[in-house]
Motif scaffolding. Structure first.
Motif, short mmCIF file in Angstrom:
data_model
loop_
_atom_site.label_atom_id
_atom_site.label_comp_id
_atom_site.label_asym_id
_atom_site.label_seq_id
_atom_site.Cartn_x
_atom_site.Cartn_y
_atom_site.Cartn_z
N TYR A 58 -5.83 3.95 -3.98
CA TYR A 58 -5.18 5.24 -3.79
C TYR A 58 -6.13 6.30 -4.31
O TYR A 58 -6.68 6.17 -5.40
N GLY B 88 1.46 6.63 -6.78
CA GLY B 88 0.31 7.48 -7.11
C GLY B 88 0.65 8.96 -7.00
O GLY B 88 0.29 9.75 -7.88
N LYS B 89 1.36 9.32 -5.95
CA LYS B 89 1.74 10.72 -5.76
C LYS B 89 2.79 11.14 -6.79
O LYS B 89 2.70 12.23 -7.37
N TYR C 66 -6.65 8.57 -9.09
CA TYR C 66 -7.11 7.30 -8.54
C TYR C 66 -6.22 6.17 -9.04
O TYR C 66 -5.78 6.18 -10.18
N GLY D 174 -6.04 10.42 -4.81
CA GLY D 174 -5.20 11.61 -4.74
C GLY D 174 -5.89 12.79 -4.07
O GLY D 174 -7.10 12.79 -3.83
N GLN E 169 0.83 -1.21 0.00
CA GLN E 169 0.00 0.00 0.00
C GLN E 169 0.86 1.26 0.00
O GLN E 169 0.56 2.23 -0.71
N ASN E 170 1.93 1.25 0.78
CA ASN E 170 2.83 2.41 0.81
C ASN E 170 3.48 2.64 -0.54
O ASN E 170 3.63 3.79 -0.98
N ILE F 163 2.16 1.79 -3.44
CA ILE F 163 1.09 2.30 -4.31
C ILE F 163 0.88 3.79 -4.05
O ILE F 163 0.76 4.59 -5.00
N ASN F 164 0.84 4.19 -2.79
CA ASN F 164 0.67 5.60 -2.45
C ASN F 164 1.80 6.45 -3.01
O ASN F 164 1.57 7.54 -3.56
N THR F 165 3.03 5.97 -2.89
CA THR F 165 4.19 6.70 -3.39
C THR F 165 4.12 6.85 -4.90
O THR F 165 4.32 7.95 -5.43
#
Length: 171
Positions: free
Chosen positions: A152, A134-135, A141, A154, A127-128, A130-132
């Motif tokens: 994710y 995504g940002k 999304y 945004g 998940q971390n 994916i978040n990274t």
């Protein structure tokens, strides 16, 4: 007058187009099941789960053997037992049967808890990541193909929950 009309039309068109580019939504997808399958930590977690499962199965097998032995003893000696001894043996067998059923129910929930405990750090790591991503990539999304959920969302994502609630008359 025609030139003024053309300039106004061009200005409105540019204004609308600039609003459209600002509202651009970037959507990506990911397959977390595929990622999880490729994680080296998954193998260690699965091995730990197998060991725990084997431990639970061994305990259950011990209880089942005890039950079978008590049943065989009861059936073999039932004719020579007094009513008091017979009732005592029947109660022992029923109690053991209840303990086995309770153990099975508890073992299932304990195994699921152990599974969740072992997989949580791996899933958090995914998940971390994916978040990274995504940002970094500017996605609004990121959808998970494995679950069909948004994993994710945004900062510029549009949440229309209030609008839908209002349409349904819900506060």
């Amino acid at each position: 007058m025609k030139n003024l009309f053309k300039v106004m039309f061009l200005g409105i068109a540019l204004f609308v187009m600039s609003g459209m580019t600002q509202a651009q939504v970037k959507i990506a997808h990911v397959n977390t099941a595929e990622i999880l399958e490729a994680m080296p930590e998954r193998t260690t977690a699965e091995k730990s789960m197998e060991n725990y499962y084997t431990e639970l199965q061994s305990q259950l097998q011990t209880m089942a053997t005890e039950y079978q032995n008590k049943m065989q003893d009861y059936e073999a000696n039932q004719a020579t037992m007094s009513n008091l001894v017979k009732q005592s043996k029947e109660k022992e067998i029923v109690d053991l049967q209840n303990r086995i059923q309770q153990f099975q129910a508890n073992a299932e929930s304990e195994f699921e808890a152990k599974r969740a405990e072992l997989l949580k750090p791996i899933l958090d790591k995914i998940q971390n990541a994916i978040n990274t991503v995504g940002k970094e990539k500017g996605y609004t999304y990121v959808l998970d193909l494995a679950t069909g959920a948004a994993v994710y969302v945004g900062d510029d994502a549009v949440d229309c929950t209030k609008d839908v609630k209002a349409k349904l008359g819900i506060k």
